[in-house]
Design a protein around this motif. Sequence first.
Motif, mmCIF file in Angstrom:
data_model
loop_
_atom_site.group_PDB
_atom_site.id
_atom_site.type_symbol
_atom_site.label_atom_id
_atom_site.label_comp_id
_atom_site.label_asym_id
_atom_site.label_seq_id
_atom_site.Cartn_x
_atom_site.Cartn_y
_atom_site.Cartn_z
ATOM 1 N N GLY A 90 0.835 -1.188 0.000
ATOM 2 C CA GLY A 90 0.000 0.000 0.000
ATOM 3 C C GLY A 90 0.868 1.234 0.000
ATOM 4 O O GLY A 90 2.039 1.205 -0.405
ATOM 5 N N GLY A 91 0.312 2.360 0.487
ATOM 6 C CA GLY A 91 1.053 3.612 0.453
ATOM 7 C C GLY A 91 2.369 3.556 1.200
ATOM 8 O O GLY A 91 3.394 4.063 0.722
ATOM 9 N N ILE A 92 2.381 2.921 2.376
ATOM 10 C CA ILE A 92 3.627 2.813 3.143
ATOM 11 C C ILE A 92 4.587 1.854 2.460
ATOM 12 O O ILE A 92 5.782 2.144 2.302
ATOM 13 N N GLY A 93 4.084 0.702 2.044
ATOM 14 C CA GLY A 93 4.943 -0.289 1.414
ATOM 15 C C GLY A 93 5.620 0.220 0.158
ATOM 16 O O GLY A 93 6.799 -0.066 -0.089
ATOM 17 N N LEU A 94 4.898 0.986 -0.651
ATOM 18 C CA LEU A 94 5.508 1.539 -1.866
ATOM 19 C C LEU A 94 6.650 2.476 -1.523
ATOM 20 O O LEU A 94 7.680 2.503 -2.211
ATOM 21 N N ASN A 95 6.500 3.223 -0.448
ATOM 22 C CA ASN A 95 7.584 4.122 -0.054
ATOM 23 C C ASN A 95 8.755 3.371 0.558
ATOM 24 O O ASN A 95 9.903 3.813 0.440
ATOM 25 N N VAL A 96 8.500 2.238 1.197
ATOM 26 C CA VAL A 96 9.604 1.386 1.631
ATOM 27 C C VAL A 96 10.351 0.871 0.404
ATOM 28 O O VAL A 96 11.593 0.852 0.379
ATOM 29 N N LEU A 97 9.609 0.470 -0.612
ATOM 30 C CA LEU A 97 10.249 -0.024 -1.834
ATOM 31 C C LEU A 97 11.154 1.037 -2.446
ATOM 32 O O LEU A 97 12.308 0.758 -2.807
ATOM 33 N N VAL B 57 5.707 -8.367 -1.488
ATOM 34 C CA VAL B 57 4.729 -9.421 -1.247
ATOM 35 C C VAL B 57 3.369 -8.771 -1.016
ATOM 36 O O VAL B 57 3.231 -7.889 -0.163
ATOM 37 N N ASP B 58 2.366 -9.190 -1.785
ATOM 38 C CA ASP B 58 1.022 -8.654 -1.606
ATOM 39 C C ASP B 58 0.014 -9.677 -2.117
ATOM 40 O O ASP B 58 0.307 -10.440 -3.049
ATOM 41 N N ALA B 59 -1.161 -9.668 -1.497
ATOM 42 C CA ALA B 59 -2.210 -10.606 -1.900
ATOM 43 C C ALA B 59 -3.014 -10.104 -3.088
ATOM 44 O O ALA B 59 -3.914 -10.802 -3.567
ATOM 45 N N ASN B 60 -2.720 -8.909 -3.563
ATOM 46 C CA ASN B 60 -3.420 -8.333 -4.712
ATOM 47 C C ASN B 60 -2.481 -8.314 -5.909
ATOM 48 O O ASN B 60 -1.575 -7.482 -5.980
ATOM 49 N N PRO B 61 -2.679 -9.216 -6.875
ATOM 50 C CA PRO B 61 -1.742 -9.269 -8.017
ATOM 51 C C PRO B 61 -1.745 -8.006 -8.855
ATOM 52 O O PRO B 61 -0.779 -7.741 -9.574
ATOM 53 N N ALA B 62 -2.802 -7.202 -8.761
ATOM 54 C CA ALA B 62 -2.866 -5.966 -9.543
ATOM 55 C C ALA B 62 -1.820 -4.955 -9.095
ATOM 56 O O ALA B 62 -1.553 -3.981 -9.805
ATOM 57 N N LYS B 63 -1.206 -5.185 -7.936
ATOM 58 C CA LYS B 63 -0.218 -4.241 -7.424
ATOM 59 C C LYS B 63 1.196 -4.511 -7.928
ATOM 60 O O LYS B 63 2.118 -3.760 -7.622
ATOM 61 N N GLU B 64 1.362 -5.568 -8.719
ATOM 62 C CA GLU B 64 2.711 -5.909 -9.156
ATOM 63 C C GLU B 64 3.346 -4.811 -9.989
ATOM 64 O O GLU B 64 4.518 -4.451 -9.772
ATOM 65 N N ALA B 65 2.604 -4.245 -10.925
ATOM 66 C CA ALA B 65 3.196 -3.257 -11.832
ATOM 67 C C ALA B 65 3.716 -2.044 -11.059
ATOM 68 O O ALA B 65 4.846 -1.593 -11.280
ATOM 69 N N ILE B 66 2.920 -1.510 -10.130
ATOM 70 C CA ILE B 66 3.356 -0.320 -9.407
ATOM 71 C C ILE B 66 4.457 -0.670 -8.407
ATOM 72 O O ILE B 66 5.367 0.133 -8.168
ATOM 73 N N ALA B 67 4.416 -1.885 -7.842
ATOM 74 C CA ALA B 67 5.493 -2.291 -6.928
ATOM 75 C C ALA B 67 6.825 -2.325 -7.663
ATOM 76 O O ALA B 67 7.853 -1.853 -7.153
ATOM 77 N N ARG B 68 6.830 -2.860 -8.872
ATOM 78 C CA ARG B 68 8.067 -2.893 -9.661
ATOM 79 C C ARG B 68 8.481 -1.477 -10.071
ATOM 80 O O ARG B 68 9.681 -1.155 -10.118
ATOM 81 N N LEU C 152 2.370 8.158 -6.764
ATOM 82 C CA LEU C 152 1.607 7.683 -5.608
ATOM 83 C C LEU C 152 0.160 8.138 -5.661
ATOM 84 O O LEU C 152 -0.720 7.488 -5.098
ATOM 85 N N VAL C 153 -0.076 9.266 -6.315
ATOM 86 C CA VAL C 153 -1.415 9.854 -6.338
ATOM 87 C C VAL C 153 -2.232 9.184 -7.438
ATOM 88 O O VAL C 153 -2.176 9.572 -8.609
#
Length: 355
Positions: free
Chosen positions: A184-191, A205-216, A326-327
């Motif tokens: 989420g918002g905190i995790g992305l900033n840790v990344l 690591v996240d249970a929502n596969p839709a978050k893979e693109a933004i995590a990368r 992030l927005v």
Amino acid sequence: MRGVIFDGRAPQVVDDLEVRDPGPGEVLVGIRAAGLCHSDLSVVDGTIPFPVPVVLGHEGAGVVEAVGAGVTHVEPGDHVALSTLANCGTCAECDRGRPTMCRKAIGRPGQPFSRGGQPLHNFASNSAFAERTVVKAVQAVRIHPEIPLTSAALIGCGVLTGVGAVLNRARVDRGDTVVVIGTGGIGLNVLQGARIAGALTIVAVDANPAKEAIARQFGATHFIDASAVPDTSAAVREILPSGVDHAFECVGNTRLIRQAVDLLDRHGQAILLGVPPATAEASFLVSSMYLDKSILGCRYGSSRPQRDIALYAELYRAGRLMLDELVTGTYPVEDFAKAADDAHHGRVARGVLTF
């Protein structure tokens, strides 16, 4: 003026709030944008106990409208990002560069607002979900006016907490390995903090596969869909067989806290950023800790906001820290209910209310 209040039953948008003038050492800020953080929702659902009625919001940016006596570092017209840290600046903890440990900055809400003659508390010494708010001077950090305020708003909580946890608390070094549980918002900033620090392998690591693109996009070198694998820990160890140097838990789930601890390599450290219920207890194998492993709490990214907010703003201007990305949704304050629903269901990295 407009604002979002919580009376102990349900949040509501009102248009008859009043806020007092700034006193000595205070600043009146006209809020232009405020991020909707899960901490605000945690007040509403009771995860974070807080006195009511309260004006919500704690992640904001705006323009200085007035300053009280003794305030010299900002003046009317300055663009500022706000922190929630109303530290005193004079105690031993402040003096040693640990303002997050200032006892005067923890759990002492004021009542600068009123509505119909009734006083209302401020949340996190901030209350950014109001057209105007009064904060201590130390909370207002001047930023360059070219930074969009919708992006600058996020520096004062999500960025300070996530990036700060990496750089200030964990002190991730070049070549280190990192696992981030929850993007989420905190995790992305840790990344992105891990990326800025030079970590070599960064597993999201996240249970929502839709978050893979933004995590990368924010720095993950690997992504594990926790909903698609029978054993998340085993999936992490396929990438890092010996374990991880730094495991960040960004959800606030005791099972995931245990998972973070179990994933550590020798000398590794688990950093707790998620906020479980106040009475929650977590367990771990004591015998596993004797290989110089650590479990670290982290308040507000162990930050020094006057230094760190200014630094992160300049890193953004230099193209090294992402804020605009992030927005993922902006909402007029009147659409608070929709913004809260989108945040609750993980449809946005960060929703931002605008005034």
